[in-house]
Design an enzyme around this catalytic site. Structure first.
Site, PDB file in Angstrom:
ATOM      1  N   ARG A  41       0.839  -1.202   0.000  1.00 47.89           N
ATOM      2  CA  ARG A  41       0.000   0.000   0.000  1.00 47.89           C
ATOM      3  C   ARG A  41       0.880   1.261   0.000  1.00 47.89           C
ATOM      4  O   ARG A  41       0.406   2.345  -0.328  1.00 47.89           O
ATOM      5  CB  ARG A  41      -0.916   0.009   1.223  1.00 47.89           C
ATOM      6  N   LYS A  71      -2.734   9.291   4.508  1.00 46.51           N
ATOM      7  CA  LYS A  71      -2.783   8.483   5.731  1.00 46.51           C
ATOM      8  C   LYS A  71      -1.527   7.620   5.824  1.00 46.51           C
ATOM      9  O   LYS A  71      -0.810   7.453   4.832  1.00 46.51           O
ATOM     10  CB  LYS A  71      -4.048   7.617   5.735  1.00 46.51           C
ATOM     11  N   HIS A  72      -1.180   7.086   7.002  1.00 46.55           N
ATOM     12  CA  HIS A  72      -1.855   7.121   8.300  1.00 46.55           C
ATOM     13  C   HIS A  72      -0.968   7.922   9.251  1.00 46.55           C
ATOM     14  O   HIS A  72       0.041   7.394   9.712  1.00 46.55           O
ATOM     15  CB  HIS A  72      -2.066   5.721   8.853  1.00 46.55           C
ATOM     16  N   HIS A  84      -5.741  -3.227  12.822  1.00 43.94           N
ATOM     17  CA  HIS A  84      -7.111  -3.731  12.846  1.00 43.94           C
ATOM     18  C   HIS A  84      -7.287  -4.714  14.011  1.00 43.94           C
ATOM     19  O   HIS A  84      -8.407  -4.960  14.471  1.00 43.94           O
ATOM     20  CB  HIS A  84      -7.461  -4.437  11.536  1.00 43.94           C
ATOM     21  N   ASP A 158      -8.879   7.009  11.777  1.00 41.62           N
ATOM     22  CA  ASP A 158      -9.079   5.726  11.115  1.00 41.62           C
ATOM     23  C   ASP A 158     -10.314   5.094  11.751  1.00 41.62           C
ATOM     24  O   ASP A 158     -10.884   5.637  12.709  1.00 41.62           O
ATOM     25  CB  ASP A 158      -7.830   4.847  11.282  1.00 41.62           C
TER      26      ASP A 158
END
Length: 462
Positions: A41, A71-72, A84, A158
């Site tokens: 990413r 982001k982040h 997560h 987030d």
């Protein structure tokens, strides 16, 4: 230029179907090869290069009417945890943050990015309280982002339902969502997203305003930012798309050609000790009853994937490989069949002139390997062991292709020929097959260092 074009095409197609706001680009510098959730990413491990790509994407997207998000913040690249699932920690000093993590965010702000998303990570050099991740830290949001870096746009958390933040609080989902939302707004966020309990978050904020913990003026200031963002892309004048125009904007031939060019340019030949690339195309397959067919396949391809039935990229690779090598034997390996198919796979490898091992792995939220959500972006244990056995027994005639995560090569010692695509899309599958068979030139360079294999910038030309 390609990154700018990527931003423009994304914006044009998104706007055509009624999407005005993109939560991209990722500005994290992927300096940690063990990072399970950033990985591909990110644009790479060099802060200046990441910053240049981020700024170019923002320029292209905003020029075509798209709102962008970087982001982040303040940088999720140097972590080895999927937020997560649980809270991640960045141990960098302030000096290191300024030299690495913050460089792309400064570039994004200079490029007039519309919004910044906060990470659920602890950064002790910025926020000493271990129970205040960056996403709810006024030191990070108000002190660093707004006051030091001068960002005036919209600040977003987030997702509030991520384990990295929820584990900081106690209570049921409604109570936790309320606490998260209130602390996030107090710290300087303008918007909170995806709470585990929407009603809990809403009521928590409403009650905080009613009791004076958060002022009405504070809420109005954030709402005004949101309304200005909407007006900046014309939503105060036109909220709906023109349905007849969608087909004209989506998947235009020139856009598809640009996507293919980007994927082609990305292919990187990290090593080719045995000079296996490029391969020759094969003649049409002999009949299955012929002696040649019984003797074994000239090419055996083993595709390692999370789910052999659902990977569109893997299916595209198979289809395109068969067009060039009709007699190729193709085997799919995932965590459900690795143990059962291992002996048959090794037997096929033993009889093959060339082996192509395609290792598909991309970062995804709460990614499951070995039946558990561990957040890893590596091959599962069974697949990694089988790949290692293939390389050990047939390494001098095996092409290993990292179909996504470039660091997979570090899992398997002794790889002689190694290709990276950095993506598992069907477009990248086409690039991979064309590169293997010499149909496109290969000039890619690694944007990251692969431990025990190659340094950033490595790459062979073909």
């Amino acid at each position: 230029n390609l990154a700018r074009q990527f931003g423009r095409i994304t914006a044009e197609e998104a706007r055509a179907i009624g999407i005005q706001w993109n939560w991209f680009p990722v500005a994290d510098v992927n300096s940690n090869p063990a990072n399970p959730i950033i990985n591909t990413r990110s644009f790479g491990e060099d802060p200046a290069q990441v910053g240049a790509m981020v700024a170019a994407y923002i320029d292209g997207a905003r020029g075509a009417g798209m709102l962008t998000t970087v982001k982040h913040f303040p940088g999720h690249g140097d972590t080895d945890t999927d937020t997560h699932l649980t809270l991640a920690r960045v141990k960098a000093s302030v000096d290191r943050l300024n030299q690495v993590e913050l460089v792309p965010f400064r570039a994004a702000i200079a490029a007039n990015v519309d919004s910044v998303m906060l990470a659920h990570i602890t950064v002790p050099s910025l926020e000493p309280d271990p129970n205040k991740p960056a996403s709810i830290s006024s030191n990070v949001i108000t002190g660093l982002l707004k006051e030091q870096l001068g960002f005036k746009g919209l600040v977003i958390t987030d997702a509030l339902d991520m384990g990295g933040l929820m584990r900081v609080f106690s209570g049921d989902a409604a109570s936790i969502s309320a606490q998260e939302a209130v602390e996030a707004i107090e710290a300087g966020n303008d918007m909170v997203i995806i709470p585990a309990d929407l009603e809990g978050a809403y009521n928590g904020l409403l009650q905080a305003v009613q009791r004076g913990t958060i002022s009405r003026e504070r809420i109005d200031a954030s709402v005004r930012k949101i309304l200005r963002m909407k007006a900046s892309v014309g939503l105060n004048q036109k909220r709906f798309v023109d349905l007849p125009d969608i087909d004209k904007a989506i998947a235009r031939p020139d856009n598809l050609a640009a996507a293919q060019q980007m994927a082609d340019r990305a292919v990187t030949l990290v090593s080719d000790a045995n000079h296996l690339v490029p391969l020759r195309k094969q003649a049409p397959a002999a009949s299955e009853a012929s002696p040649a067919a019984k003797a074994g396949s000239d090419i055996v391809a083993i595709v390692f994937t999370d789910n052999a039935r659902s990977s569109e990229g893997a299916k595209a690779f198979t289809r395109m490989l068969r067009e060039r090598a009709p007699g190729a034997q193709i085997l799919y390996v995932d965590e459900t069949n690795a143990a059962y198919i291992a002996s048959d796979t090794m037997a096929a490898v033993a009889g093959a002139r060339t082996v192509i091992a395609v290792a598909e792995a991309v970062p995804s939220a709460r990614r499951v390997t070995a039946g558990q959500a561990g957040g890893s972006v590596a091959l599962d244990q069974g697949g990694a062991q089988l790949l290692a056995n293939i390389v050990k027994s047939a390494g001098d005639r095996t092409i290993v292709a990292a179909f996504g995560n470039p660091y997979i090569g570090s899992q398997v010692p002794g790889i002689g020929t190694y290709l990276c695509t950095f993506s598992n899309t069907a477009t990248s599958a086409a690039s991979l097959v064309k590169a293997i068979f010499g149909e496109i030139p290969i000039h890619g360079r690694l944007p990251v260092t692969i431990p025990d294999m190659a340094q950033r910038g490595a790459g062979l030309d073909r």
